[in-house]
Motif scaffolding. Structure first.
Motif, mmCIF file in Angstrom:
data_model
loop_
_atom_site.group_PDB
_atom_site.id
_atom_site.type_symbol
_atom_site.label_atom_id
_atom_site.label_comp_id
_atom_site.label_asym_id
_atom_site.label_seq_id
_atom_site.Cartn_x
_atom_site.Cartn_y
_atom_site.Cartn_z
ATOM 1 N N LYS A 55 -51.224 -47.209 -22.770
ATOM 2 C CA LYS A 55 -52.267 -46.306 -22.270
ATOM 3 C C LYS A 55 -51.693 -44.938 -21.951
ATOM 4 C CE LYS A 55 -55.825 -49.228 -20.296
ATOM 5 N NZ LYS A 55 -56.609 -49.491 -19.090
ATOM 6 N N ALA A 56 -50.513 -44.912 -21.352
ATOM 7 C CA ALA A 56 -49.881 -43.637 -21.025
ATOM 8 C C ALA A 56 -49.575 -42.849 -22.287
ATOM 9 C CB ALA A 56 -48.610 -43.868 -20.217
ATOM 10 N N SER A 57 -49.138 -43.543 -23.325
ATOM 11 C CA SER A 57 -48.841 -42.867 -24.587
ATOM 12 C C SER A 57 -50.111 -42.370 -25.268
ATOM 13 C CB SER A 57 -48.094 -43.835 -25.511
ATOM 14 O OG SER A 57 -47.869 -43.257 -26.761
ATOM 15 N N GLU A 58 -51.160 -43.210 -25.271
ATOM 16 C CA GLU A 58 -52.409 -42.823 -25.933
ATOM 17 C C GLU A 58 -53.109 -41.670 -25.221
ATOM 18 O OE1 GLU A 58 -54.598 -46.460 -26.051
ATOM 19 O OE2 GLU A 58 -53.488 -47.235 -27.771
ATOM 20 N N SER A 59 -52.971 -41.624 -23.887
ATOM 21 C CA SER A 59 -53.648 -40.558 -23.135
ATOM 22 C C SER A 59 -52.782 -39.309 -22.986
ATOM 23 C CB SER A 59 -54.038 -41.067 -21.752
ATOM 24 O OG SER A 59 -52.885 -41.344 -20.980
ATOM 25 N N ASN A 60 -51.591 -39.307 -23.589
ATOM 26 C CA ASN A 60 -50.667 -38.165 -23.508
ATOM 27 C C ASN A 60 -50.401 -37.781 -22.050
ATOM 28 O OD1 ASN A 60 -50.461 -37.951 -26.313
ATOM 29 N ND2 ASN A 60 -52.325 -36.709 -26.419
ATOM 30 N N LEU A 61 -50.085 -38.773 -21.256
ATOM 31 C CA LEU A 61 -49.878 -38.554 -19.827
ATOM 32 C C LEU A 61 -48.728 -37.589 -19.555
ATOM 33 C CD1 LEU A 61 -50.754 -39.311 -16.969
ATOM 34 C CD2 LEU A 61 -49.170 -41.231 -17.068
ATOM 35 N N LEU A 62 -47.632 -37.729 -20.276
ATOM 36 C CA LEU A 62 -46.494 -36.833 -20.036
ATOM 37 C C LEU A 62 -46.825 -35.399 -20.421
ATOM 38 C CD1 LEU A 62 -43.504 -39.074 -21.139
ATOM 39 C CD2 LEU A 62 -44.321 -38.585 -18.832
ATOM 40 N N VAL A 65 -48.749 -34.034 -17.589
ATOM 41 C CA VAL A 65 -47.852 -33.697 -16.473
ATOM 42 C C VAL A 65 -47.213 -32.344 -16.723
ATOM 43 C CG1 VAL A 65 -45.671 -34.331 -15.353
ATOM 44 C CG2 VAL A 65 -47.394 -36.073 -15.762
ATOM 45 N N ALA A 66 -46.797 -32.107 -17.962
ATOM 46 C CA ALA A 66 -46.187 -30.815 -18.306
ATOM 47 C C ALA A 66 -47.211 -29.682 -18.209
ATOM 48 C CB ALA A 66 -45.597 -30.880 -19.713
ATOM 49 N N ALA A 74 -42.395 -28.821 -8.546
ATOM 50 C CA ALA A 74 -41.441 -29.608 -7.756
ATOM 51 C C ALA A 74 -40.084 -28.923 -7.733
ATOM 52 C CB ALA A 74 -41.319 -31.017 -8.328
ATOM 53 N N GLN A 75 -39.667 -28.382 -8.871
ATOM 54 C CA GLN A 75 -38.382 -27.686 -8.930
ATOM 55 C C GLN A 75 -38.424 -26.403 -8.103
ATOM 56 O OE1 GLN A 75 -37.104 -26.769 -12.885
ATOM 57 N NE2 GLN A 75 -35.019 -26.283 -12.249
ATOM 58 N N ASP A 76 -39.544 -25.670 -8.179
ATOM 59 C CA ASP A 76 -39.687 -24.451 -7.390
ATOM 60 C C ASP A 76 -39.681 -24.748 -5.890
ATOM 61 O OD1 ASP A 76 -39.825 -23.032 -9.729
ATOM 62 O OD2 ASP A 76 -42.027 -22.844 -9.695
ATOM 63 N N ALA A 77 -40.199 -25.927 -5.534
ATOM 64 C CA ALA A 77 -40.214 -26.308 -4.123
ATOM 65 C C ALA A 77 -38.851 -26.819 -3.666
ATOM 66 C CB ALA A 77 -41.277 -27.386 -3.883
ATOM 67 N N GLY A 78 -37.906 -26.946 -4.601
ATOM 68 C CA GLY A 78 -36.561 -27.369 -4.230
ATOM 69 C C GLY A 78 -36.290 -28.837 -4.457
ATOM 70 N N LEU A 79 -37.169 -29.512 -5.159
ATOM 71 C CA LEU A 79 -36.995 -30.936 -5.414
ATOM 72 C C LEU A 79 -36.135 -31.135 -6.644
ATOM 73 C CD1 LEU A 79 -37.828 -33.792 -4.585
ATOM 74 C CD2 LEU A 79 -39.747 -33.591 -6.150
ATOM 75 N N SER A 80 -35.081 -31.896 -6.486
ATOM 76 C CA SER A 80 -34.213 -32.234 -7.611
ATOM 77 C C SER A 80 -33.773 -33.678 -7.445
ATOM 78 C CB SER A 80 -32.999 -31.305 -7.661
ATOM 79 O OG SER A 80 -32.204 -31.503 -6.515
ATOM 80 N N GLY A 127 -49.518 -31.627 -7.728
ATOM 81 C CA GLY A 127 -48.865 -30.319 -7.813
ATOM 82 C C GLY A 127 -49.089 -29.507 -6.552
ATOM 83 N N LEU A 128 -50.296 -29.573 -6.017
ATOM 84 C CA LEU A 128 -50.602 -28.884 -4.769
ATOM 85 C C LEU A 128 -49.842 -29.500 -3.599
ATOM 86 C CD1 LEU A 128 -52.345 -26.770 -3.269
ATOM 87 C CD2 LEU A 128 -54.070 -28.563 -3.006
ATOM 88 N N ALA A 129 -49.779 -30.834 -3.574
ATOM 89 C CA ALA A 129 -49.101 -31.522 -2.468
ATOM 90 C C ALA A 129 -47.609 -31.212 -2.441
ATOM 91 C CB ALA A 129 -49.320 -33.022 -2.570
ATOM 92 N N VAL A 130 -46.992 -31.079 -3.613
ATOM 93 C CA VAL A 130 -45.558 -30.782 -3.660
ATOM 94 C C VAL A 130 -45.286 -29.375 -3.147
ATOM 95 C CG1 VAL A 130 -43.636 -30.411 -5.247
ATOM 96 C CG2 VAL A 130 -45.024 -32.449 -5.443
ATOM 97 N N SER A 131 -46.218 -28.448 -3.400
ATOM 98 C CA SER A 131 -45.980 -27.070 -2.986
ATOM 99 C C SER A 131 -46.350 -26.817 -1.520
ATOM 100 C CB SER A 131 -46.755 -26.111 -3.894
ATOM 101 O OG SER A 131 -48.137 -26.361 -3.790
ATOM 102 N N LEU A 132 -47.039 -27.750 -0.879
ATOM 103 C CA LEU A 132 -47.398 -27.580 0.535
ATOM 104 C C LEU A 132 -46.222 -27.935 1.440
ATOM 105 C CD1 LEU A 132 -50.949 -29.201 0.760
ATOM 106 C CD2 LEU A 132 -50.387 -26.802 0.998
ATOM 107 N N PRO A 133 -46.114 -27.271 2.575
ATOM 108 C CA PRO A 133 -45.088 -27.698 3.531
ATOM 109 C C PRO A 133 -45.496 -29.031 4.169
ATOM 110 C CG PRO A 133 -46.355 -25.853 4.404
ATOM 111 C CD PRO A 133 -46.818 -26.065 3.011
#
Length: 194
Positions: A55-62, A65-66, A74-80, A127-133
């Motif tokens: 299902k993930a492949s058929e729906s082009n989930l990745l 995400v991109a 996540a990277q801009d927020a400092g997550l690595s 995406g919004l949750a990752v950028s929030l404090p």
């Protein structure tokens, strides 16, 4: 006099009846719940996981995400990946959590395809949750808890529908949203401030 003797003998015999079995007890049968083996294909792949990945492949989930820019945010927020090491250490410090998660696996695994189906609409929120404090997430959880309490107190208890609305509001706004937001805030604090 005969009535008095009958009454006294009945009063004396009554407590003794508590210690005499009235009939043979029904034989208690206990059948342990058999854990069913997870269905696998001939090569040994778990069919539920295979269905979720298909299902993930058929729906082009990745790709979605991109497109949502979740990884960039996540990277801009400092997550690595190096910032996720404290979570692995936390899991190592509390192995009982992993045991519980592993025990719940057969019950949770069938939900995986549903999660894959629901993922694309939720990606912008992530995406919004990752950028929030983290403090903003905690405040949102507390506000949600206050909203649930307000709905429970304002909506009257006079009909089944209003009680159902109260129950739904308490379940979603009073439990699910605060647990997710406060839990997410704690995870973000642990990741960003090791």
């Amino acid at each position: 006099m005969a009535k008095l003797v009958f009454l006294i003998s009945a009063l004396l015999a009554n407590p003794a009846a508590a210690f005499v079995p009235s009939a043979l007890p029904a034989r208690a049968t206990f059948t342990p719940r058999m854990v069913s083996a997870v269905d696998t294909d001939p090569t040994g792949n778990n069919l539920i996981v295979k269905k979720a990945l298909t299902k993930a492949s058929e729906s082009n989930l990745l790709s979605k995400v991109a497109e949502a820019g979740l990884l960039s945010k996540a990277q801009d927020a400092g997550l690595s990946l190096s910032k996720l090491e404290p979570l692995l250490q936390l899991a190592a410090d509390y192995p009982s959590v992993l045991v519980i998660a592993e025990a719940a696996g057969p019950d949770i695994l069938p939900l995986l395809p549903t999660v894959v189906d629901l993922a694309p609409p939720v990606l912008p929120l992530l995406g919004l949750a990752v950028s929030l404090p983290p403090i903003a997430l905690e405040l949102a959880g507390l506000a949600s808890l206050g909203a649930a309490a307000g709905i429970v107190f304002i909506v009257p208890d006079d009909t089944i529908a209003s009680v159902a609305i109260q129950t739904l509001a308490f379940g979603v706004l009073g439990l699910a949203v605060p647990v997710a937001s406060i839990g997410g805030a704690q995870i973000l604090k642990k990741v960003f401030n090791p």
